[in-house]
Design an enzyme around this catalytic site. Structure first.
Site, mmCIF file in Angstrom:
data_model
loop_
_atom_site.group_PDB
_atom_site.id
_atom_site.type_symbol
_atom_site.label_atom_id
_atom_site.label_comp_id
_atom_site.label_asym_id
_atom_site.label_seq_id
_atom_site.Cartn_x
_atom_site.Cartn_y
_atom_site.Cartn_z
ATOM 1 N N LYS A 7 -15.177 4.792 2.609
ATOM 2 C CA LYS A 7 -15.123 6.004 3.420
ATOM 3 C C LYS A 7 -16.284 6.938 3.075
ATOM 4 C CE LYS A 7 -10.123 5.449 3.855
ATOM 5 N NZ LYS A 7 -10.091 4.169 3.109
ATOM 6 N N GLU A 20 -13.564 10.476 -7.813
ATOM 7 C CA GLU A 20 -12.600 9.438 -8.181
ATOM 8 C C GLU A 20 -12.091 9.732 -9.583
ATOM 9 O OE1 GLU A 20 -10.018 6.621 -8.615
ATOM 10 O OE2 GLU A 20 -11.012 6.945 -6.671
ATOM 11 N N CYS A 28 -10.446 11.173 -2.944
ATOM 12 C CA CYS A 28 -9.972 9.950 -3.627
ATOM 13 C C CYS A 28 -10.853 8.814 -3.136
ATOM 14 C CB CYS A 28 -8.499 9.697 -3.318
ATOM 15 S SG CYS A 28 -7.429 11.143 -3.511
ATOM 16 N N CYS A 74 -2.549 3.871 3.121
ATOM 17 C CA CYS A 74 -2.451 2.475 3.556
ATOM 18 C C CYS A 74 -1.000 2.024 3.402
ATOM 19 C CB CYS A 74 -3.410 1.574 2.792
ATOM 20 S SG CYS A 74 -3.188 1.583 1.001
ATOM 21 N N PRO A 105 -13.246 2.621 -3.525
ATOM 22 C CA PRO A 105 -14.537 2.136 -4.024
ATOM 23 C C PRO A 105 -15.752 2.655 -3.273
ATOM 24 C CG PRO A 105 -13.523 0.452 -2.675
ATOM 25 C CD PRO A 105 -12.511 1.571 -2.763
ATOM 26 N N ASP A 137 -7.741 10.181 1.215
ATOM 27 C CA ASP A 137 -7.114 8.869 1.373
ATOM 28 C C ASP A 137 -6.245 8.685 0.134
ATOM 29 O OD1 ASP A 137 -6.653 6.353 2.614
ATOM 30 O OD2 ASP A 137 -8.009 5.423 1.181
ATOM 31 N N ASP A 141 -9.886 15.252 -11.842
ATOM 32 C CA ASP A 141 -8.712 15.383 -10.987
ATOM 33 C C ASP A 141 -8.912 16.519 -9.989
ATOM 34 O OD1 ASP A 141 -8.123 17.824 -12.315
ATOM 35 O OD2 ASP A 141 -6.875 16.807 -13.797
#
Length: 474
Positions: A109, A127, A103, A225, A106, A172, A154
């Site tokens: 990572k 992505e 994932c 997050c 932008p 992430d 996906d």
């Protein structure tokens, strides 16, 4: 003043107690902290302050950067929340590994993982959102990464192509974003316990596919997050119970340990790391580093040799000669004449050691010439935005090098460079051609303060034609 949902306050008061919950809520009213990383793949001096280092992250400092500065356009720095730097730091990755950032947009990572690989091995950066995938590609390009495949699909599509393939996978995961309350009004607006539960279900779906793609003994880094146990300790507990992962300790200064009582009670959950905003590192982040049990490769794919695509392509051309005539989408080697155009256009530039054999590896697709990071056959059925290094595009009896190539060549010392003044740099970013004092002719690299950020083309009279991409001009 941000308005925190009452249900959130009640939930974390129950979890943390009145005093600790008060510290969390007070911290959410404080300004967020900015930080940046310096690109270790490139050399150069940045003008930004390096007085306060981000603890535990190499070449990372607190402070803001500007997207108009040469440090940014040349891929010398990446602006990133300091707490969000820890997932890529915590996952064991070494040069030569095959790594998946599932994932990835932008790209913070992914760029950090690329630094760990040092041009060796493979990075697949995926992505699912097309618009965010485009940003991901731009950031990896700017960073000078040549051994990455950027995909837009996906996790189900990827797992079908890459079973048992990767040495390390970073997930992430999409989450309820509680750690983004200070930076995003939308994170507050759309928060609800129902959304927390929906995110947890989605995280299990994504991780189920990620586990399929991980080699036995491989590493899985799971991060969010957000603070909620449903998306953190409970998800890690599920991975431990369902797949027998081993939870590894994380060395992270100022991070709070995971809470075993918020999961299945396994004492090893304390090896997780949670960054609370009141700890002063950055925004919220939860990190868990896991290792898959070793064993037989029960369903490993015959993935092909990652770095021998040209040889395999040659073999296929011999067997199927003439079958794809007229199919412009088919892959092939550039002709001898086309190879001459390519070599002439980019003669005189120094290359990173990892790309020393580029002339024997390059392929052509619809006049786009590239050095693949992964055998194209392995990517059938996957939407690919970029595979390795795009060298440039063949036009009528000439070759035009790509912006990505300029950013990659910025990793090593170059002689064919025109260094612009700050004023000239501003004009160049706007797309203007310039009159410069140089005896060079043909394609040159363009820099400012010694930082390479573009190609240009010099006429014999010192006219520098602008090749900075139109979509990036300011």
């Amino acid at each position: 003043m941000i308005e925190i949902p009452d249900q959130f306050k009640e939930k974390f008061t129950g979890l943390l107690g009145q005093e600790e919950a008060g510290k969390l809520l007070d911290s959410l009213a404080e300004p967020s902290k900015k930080a940046y990383r310096i690109n270790s793949l490139k050399e150069g001096a940045v003008v930004y302050s390096q007085e306060e280092a981000v603890p535990g992250i190499p070449n990372a400092y607190y402070g803001g950067v500007s997207g108009k500065d040469p440090e940014w356009t040349a891929g010398m720095v990446y602006s990133q929340d300091p707490a969000a730097m820890f997932p890529a730091q915590a996952i064991p990755v070494k040069p030569g590994d095959k790594v998946l950032d599932l994932c990835a947009a932008p790209g913070g990572k992914s760029t950090a993982l690329a630094q760990k690989l040092q041009g060796e091995g493979l990075l697949v950066a995926n992505e699912i959102s097309p618009s965010r995938a485009k940003i991901l590609r731009e950031n990896l390009e700017r960073w000078g990464v040549s051994n990455a495949v950027v995909t837009n699909c996906d996790s189900f599509a990827l797992s079908a192509r890459f079973p048992g393939f990767f040495d390390a996978i970073l997930v992430d995961a999409p989450c309820s974003g509680e750690g983004m309350f200070r930076k995003s009004e939308d994170a507050i607006k759309y928060w609800s316990q129902e959304n927390v539960d929906l995110c947890a279900d989605r995280q299990r779906e994504i991780l189920t596919e990620a586990v399929k793609m991980l080699k036995p003994g491989g590493y899985l880094l799971y991060s969010t997050c957000t603070f909620s146990p449903e998306e953190d300790e409970e998800i890690v507990s599920w991975l431990l119970d369902e797949y027998g992962f081993k939870l590894l300790p994380i060395a992270a200064e100022k991070a709070a340990p995971g809470r075993p009582e918020w999961g299945n009670g396994d004492a090893s959950l304390a090896n997780c790391a949670r960054f609370w905003p009141q700890d002063g590192v950055g925004e919220g982040q939860f990190v868990a580093s896991l290792q898959k049990a070793a064993g037989e490769e029960s369903f490993a794919a015959e993935a092909g040799e990652v770095f021998s695509p040209v040889r395999k392509n040659k073999d296929k051309k011999k067997k199927g000669k003439g079958k794809n005539k007229g199919n412009r989408s088919s892959l092939e080697r550039p002709s001898k004449e086309e190879s001459c155009y390519i070599s002439e256009a980019i003669a005189g530039f120094n290359w990173p050691e990892s790309l020393a054999s580029w002339p024997s590896q390059m392929l052509k697709s619809q006049d786009h010439v590239f050095v693949p990071a992964l055998e194209p056959e392995q990517l059938k059925g996957i939407k690919v935005l970029n595979n390795g290094l795009e060298l440039g595009i063949l036009k009528k009896k000439r070759f035009e090098p790509s912006h990505q190539l300029a950013e990659v060549l910025g990793q090593v010392d170059q002689e064919r460079v025109v260094d612009l003044t700050e004023e000239e740099y501003d004009h160049y970013l706007h797309g203007e051609s310039l009159q410069v004092n140089s005896s060079l002719k043909g394609f040159v690299l363009v820099s400012c303060r010694g930082m390479i950020f573009s190609f240009g083309k010099l006429s014999g009279k010192g006219q520098l034609k602008n090749y900075y991409p139109k979509g990036l001009r300011q």
